[in-house]
Design an enzyme around this catalytic site. Sequence first.
Site, PDB file in Angstrom:
ATOM      1  CG  ASP A   8      -1.785   1.099   1.146  1.00  0.00           C
ATOM      2  OD1 ASP A   8      -2.475   1.610  -0.023  1.00  0.00           O
ATOM      3  OD2 ASP A   8      -1.936   1.899   2.281  1.00  0.00           O
ATOM      4  CE1 TYR A  40       2.882   5.983  -3.382  1.00  0.00           C
ATOM      5  CE2 TYR A  40       1.955   4.108  -4.505  1.00  0.00           C
ATOM      6  CZ  TYR A  40       3.020   4.832  -3.734  1.00  0.00           C
ATOM      7  OH  TYR A  40       4.313   4.083  -3.916  1.00  0.00           O
ATOM      8  N   GLY A  41      -3.093   9.220  -3.795  1.00  0.00           N
ATOM      9  CA  GLY A  41      -4.440   9.391  -4.169  1.00  0.00           C
ATOM     10  C   GLY A  41      -4.517  10.761  -5.226  1.00  0.00           C
ATOM     11  CB  CYS A  71      -3.018   0.755  -2.306  1.00  0.00           C
ATOM     12  SG  CYS A  71      -3.134   2.463  -3.008  1.00  0.00           S
ATOM     13  CG  ASN A  72      -9.386   0.990  -3.453  1.00  0.00           C
ATOM     14  OD1 ASN A  72     -10.096   0.114  -4.056  1.00  0.00           O
ATOM     15  ND2 ASN A  72      -9.223   0.868  -2.306  1.00  0.00           N
ATOM     16  CB  THR A  73      -4.342   5.356  -5.515  1.00  0.00           C
ATOM     17  OG1 THR A  73      -5.314   5.712  -4.741  1.00  0.00           O
ATOM     18  CG2 THR A  73      -3.978   6.241  -6.309  1.00  0.00           C
ATOM     19  CD  GLU A 156      -2.159   8.761   6.128  1.00  0.00           C
ATOM     20  OE1 GLU A 156      -1.108   9.352   5.895  1.00  0.00           O
ATOM     21  OE2 GLU A 156      -2.134   7.314   5.570  1.00  0.00           O
ATOM     22  CB  CYS A 190     -10.379   5.074  -0.179  1.00  0.00           C
ATOM     23  SG  CYS A 190      -8.835   5.458   0.648  1.00  0.00           S
ATOM     24  CB  THR A 191      -7.061   1.047   2.028  1.00  0.00           C
ATOM     25  OG1 THR A 191      -6.251   1.938   1.677  1.00  0.00           O
ATOM     26  CG2 THR A 191      -7.043   0.006   0.847  1.00  0.00           C
TER      27      THR A 191
HETATM   28  N1  DGL Z   1      -4.638   3.504   0.170  1.00  0.00           N
HETATM   29  C1  DGL Z   1      -5.043   4.422  -0.878  1.00  0.00           C
HETATM   30  C2  DGL Z   1      -6.223   3.974  -1.523  1.00  0.00           C
HETATM   31  O1  DGL Z   1      -6.932   2.846  -1.188  1.00  0.00           O
HETATM   32  C3  DGL Z   1      -5.393   5.730  -0.263  1.00  0.00           C
HETATM   33  C4  DGL Z   1      -4.258   6.428   0.259  1.00  0.00           C
HETATM   34  C5  DGL Z   1      -3.525   7.367  -0.691  1.00  0.00           C
HETATM   35  O2  DGL Z   1      -3.933   8.565  -1.184  1.00  0.00           O
HETATM   36  O3  DGL Z   1      -2.077   6.988  -0.710  1.00  0.00           O
HETATM   37  O4  DGL Z   1      -6.588   4.488  -2.395  1.00  0.00           O
END
Ligand code: DGL
Length: 271
Positions: A8, A40-41, A71-73, A156, A190-191
Amino acid sequence: MGPIGVFDSGYGGLTILHQMRETLPQYDYLYLGDNARAPYGTRSFEVVYQYTLQAVRCLFSHGCSLVILGCNTASAKALRTIQQQNLPQMDSSLRVLGIIRPTIECIGQITRSRHVGIVATPGTIRSRTYDLEIAKVWPDIHLSSQACPMWVPLVENRQANSPGADYFIQDSLIRLMSQDSLIDTVILGCTHYPLLFPKIRQFLPAHVNIVSQGKYVALSLQDYLNRHPEMESRITRTSTCRYLTTEHPDIFSENATLFLGSPIQAEHIVL
Ligand code: DGL
């Protein structure tokens, strides 16, 4: 033989890892959080792809044969390219799986109205990966999307229970629900979002189902390993979990407690 790799951008994948360990406690896991470069989003396709590829290579070099992009992104922006362009040039027996497809596969059994909403990072929404995958698996489902740029920072910065969180969560959910009054199911794409669950529940109508991914990803992994004994036999089984982070390990260990509910010890890694 080696552990299952879970990647992630930061802490969010811990919610996925937690469910995997609940469902499949016998295996070893190696978690990698690229916390030094998260989030990363809001990053471009190219940057998310390059960072994710580095992380996947790192997990392979630590003995993982199977890596889950928790991680979805990263799943939205990097998975297909890694699967189609990079893996064939590496060892062809290695595998990388994402978390979007397992989430989508369960949706058709949950929605009755066939009108679904998704909340996710701006990067995931802009990639339109959920739209494309839902159209493939459930062509009769209508999807409405809402990017929630403030939700990850709220988690966060430990503001999930603050009055400020109420404003941003309610605002995004009103925007989502006003797109389509028939929505009866909302995907938390999103996680981090399971940590906002009580507030999301509070601001959505009671009849709307809320889908957190972890359980479905874990069941999908179980199914995958049942169908692929050649991969299952390469995973070590001593029920351990190691945590790698690109941040200072003390910072990771402290914040990971928020996501896992129990203390862990992390190790520093350079990608
Ligand atoms: N873990 C990311 C997701 O599931 C979200 C956190 C990020 O933006 O890095 O999209």
